[in-house]
Design an enzyme around this catalytic site. Structure first.
Site, PDB file in Angstrom:
ATOM      1  CG  HIS A   1      31.598  19.649  28.678  1.00  0.00           C
ATOM      2  ND1 HIS A   1      30.335  19.315  28.896  1.00  0.00           N
ATOM      3  CD2 HIS A   1      32.022  21.160  28.285  1.00  0.00           C
ATOM      4  CE1 HIS A   1      29.950  20.609  29.379  1.00  0.00           C
ATOM      5  NE2 HIS A   1      30.984  21.520  29.080  1.00  0.00           N
TER       6      HIS A   1
ATOM      7  CE  LYS B   1      -4.311   2.158   2.279  1.00  0.00           C
ATOM      8  NZ  LYS B   1      -5.475   1.377   3.375  1.00  0.00           N
TER       9      LYS B   1
ATOM     10  CD  GLU C   1      30.243  15.853  28.681  1.00  0.00           C
ATOM     11  OE1 GLU C   1      28.972  17.224  28.870  1.00  0.00           O
ATOM     12  OE2 GLU C   1      30.999  16.040  29.206  1.00  0.00           O
TER      13      GLU C   1
ATOM     14  CB  CYS D   1      31.934  21.483  32.810  1.00  0.00           C
ATOM     15  SG  CYS D   1      31.563  23.288  32.250  1.00  0.00           S
TER      16      CYS D   1
ATOM     17  CG  MET E   1      36.773  20.735  38.225  1.00  0.00           C
ATOM     18  SD  MET E   1      36.526  22.589  38.346  1.00  0.00           S
ATOM     19  CE  MET E   1      38.376  22.773  37.902  1.00  0.00           C
TER      20      MET E   1
END
Length: 557
Positions: free
Chosen positions: A506, A223, A508, A380, A383
């Site tokens: 950072h 469809k 991460e 950041c 800390m």
């Protein structure tokens, strides 16, 4: 050069970025050189000034660009190292056009959306393709098809396809196929309407990525194929994954997406090598053990606000064949009754942020982790919170604070960077991008990194006040990483603690599934050691070389 454009319809938040990143994973597995970019229709110049409650995290690139969180998916899922050229907003487009008009670059012509705005958009695609480093450019268009602010981007794509030839382009449309519980069936009409809207603009998708809760049966695929003018084999099911987003590339590969795209682009490639990716996913899905980590933040109601942190914990845990049980703790709730919320965790992580709200809760979390010898990782602001706590409660500096929270504090252990004192405009004015850090020999940080110099991404205005360095060091507060000239504190640790680490940057933003960041890896290892009763310091990570090549560094000013 080949191009893939990823659009979305029906509703937002369907996962276009994750889909684009997953396709990048598969194409890299086929030994193609891939780069991704994101076009965002909003009028902000960048997301740097947006509230995380509304937009999620701001992802920072090596060159200091503050970008959409989807660029985090791109870098985690592929080998790309992206720059500001990989993210374009309507704000940037119109700013460029207006500046050109003011300079007289248009030679008195009437400035219009077509061709002037669309030309700027097309130029951004060409900037990547002109570098000749890639085989495929994947461009995600943010927003939802039909939104008025997104029309110039779609028009630019229509023009671009004419210029490079349709044989070199794949249009991929991510859309919703909802399951109506009362009717016990999947509904294709929203997708049909979305594709119809795309056609009105002049674009015909060749691939449909169907976000759905239930499997697409043969009738539904037929469809969608018929009403959307898409080959039946190009109707790709993308169901909600059961365990982790890292299952998405494997699911799309099983649906044949990467082979289909290569056929449409006339690319001859080998089958993708996904062995390492499968091994990583297996560890995430079926770990041998689990560990509970408390993340103490101020945007806990928005999962995307700390997206890169959660993913970095997953990467590090998988490297230890371990699963993560996240305990999300609102920092404001820790201003009282701390023990009840943190007594059952193996580690405490305090992420970055801005503003005074919740700061006392973060300080209390740092104190609890310090006093109870719980592994602590402060990023950041995390800390800085740990620094204020140590100054107040160990060094006896009762009025210790940050000038961010108390402008005229008599004891500014955290203070505004000198270069920030005259800054008035908030956008893109922090200390941003990749900067080198000198690791002090003989510290825990050196054991974690296995190196004496690393490079990390920053996003902050405030720093540790070095006037307090000797006074705090005498009590066991060690600055284990500094800027190369020694004037800025980058890493701190506590001398008599199994793992108490804070960094001004950072980490991460540089973690990947099969290459976890050393600070996160060391943190997870310390948490596991606590669970097994082994109060041991984090081991060295000898597999972590310099994180970023010298050419990617932001020049020192």
């Amino acid at each position: 050069m080949k191009y893939i454009f990823v659009t979305g319809g029906v509703v937002s938040s369907l996962g276009k970025g994750l889909t684009a990143a997953s396709l990048g994973t598969l194409l890299e597995g086929r030994r193609l050189r891939v780069v991704l970019q994101k076009f965002d229709p909003y009028l902000n110049v960048d997301p740097g000034t947006m509230n995380p409650f509304q937009h999620g995290e701001v992802y920072v690139l090596n060159d200091g660009a503050e970008t959409d969180l989807d660029l985090g998916h791109y870098e985690r899922f592929t080998n790309c190292v992206l720059t500001r050229h990989n993210n374009l907003t309507s704000g940037q487009v119109y700013e460029t056009v207006i500046l050109k008009e003011r300079r007289g670059d248009y030679l008195g012509k009437t400035v219009q959306v077509i061709p002037h705005v669309t030309d700027v958009i097309k130029d951004r695609i060409r900037q990547l393709s002109d570098e000749s480093k890639y085989d495929v450019v994947i461009t995600e268009i943010g927003g939802t098809t039909g939104d008025i602010e997104g029309l110039p981007f779609l028009e630019a794509i229509r023009q671009f396809i004419l210029e490079v030839g349709p044989q070199n382009v794949v249009n991929m449309h991510v859309t919703l196929v909802p399951y109506i519980k009362a009717a016990h069936e999947l509904k294709t009409k929203p997708t049909q309407q979305s594709v119809a809207k795309l056609r009105e603009i002049g674009l015909q998708p060749q691939v449909l990525i169907c976000r759905t809760e239930k499997p697409l049966d043969r009738d539904v695929r037929r469809k969608l194929s018929m009403f959307c003018s898409v080959s039946e084999k190009a109707v790709i099911e993308e169901r909600d994954v059961e365990h982790t987003i890292y299952e998405v590339p494997l699911m799309l590969h099983a649906e044949g997406l990467d082979a289909l795209v290569c056929d449409l682009l006339h690319l001859e490639t080998p089958e993708p090598d996904l062995a390492d990716w499968r091994k990583f996913v297996e560890r995430v899905v079926s770990p041998k053990r689990r560990v509970k980590i408390a993340v103490v933040g101020k945007y806990m109601d928005v999962r995307d606000a700390y997206k890169s942190i959660y993913e970095s914990l997953t990467h590090a845990a998988a490297s230890e064949d371990c699963g993560i049980d996240l305990k999300l703790v609102d920092a404001e709730s820790l201003e009282h009754d701390i023990d009840a919320q943190l007594k059952d965790v193996a580690g405490v992580l305090v992420p970055g942020g801005f503003g005074v709200r919740g700061i006392e809760g973060k300080i209390n979390a740092a104190r609890y982790a310090r006093e109870h010898k719980i592994p602590y990782l402060g990023l950041c602001l995390g800390m800085q919170a740990a620094t204020i706590e140590f100054a107040r409660n160990v060094c006896g500096i009762k009025d210790a604070n940050s000038t961010e929270f108390q402008k005229n504090t008599p004891e500014p252990v955290i203070s505004l960077l000198e270069e920030q004192r005259g800054v008035r405009n908030k956008g893109a004015s922090m200390r941003l991008g990749t900067w080198p850090t000198k690791i002090i020999t003989g510290t825990l940080a050196e054991k974690i990194y296995g190196d004496t110099e690393v490079t990390e991404r920053h996003r902050h205005r405030y720093e540790f006040n070095m006037k307090y360095r000797d006074r705090m060091n005498a009590k066991g507060f060690v600055i284990s990483g500094t800027s190369p000239d020694g004037t800025l504190a980058e890493l701190i640790e506590l001398r008599d603690h199994p793992y108490f680490v804070g960094c001004q940057y950072h980490p991460e933003f540089q973690s990947k599934p099969n290459k976890p960041h050393p600070l996160f890896k060391g943190f997870i290892h310390a948490c596991l050691a606590r669970l097994t009763g082994r109060a041991t310091h984090a081991r060295a990570d000898q597999e972590s070389p310099r994180r970023v090549p010298d050419r990617e560094l932001v020049p020192q000013r």
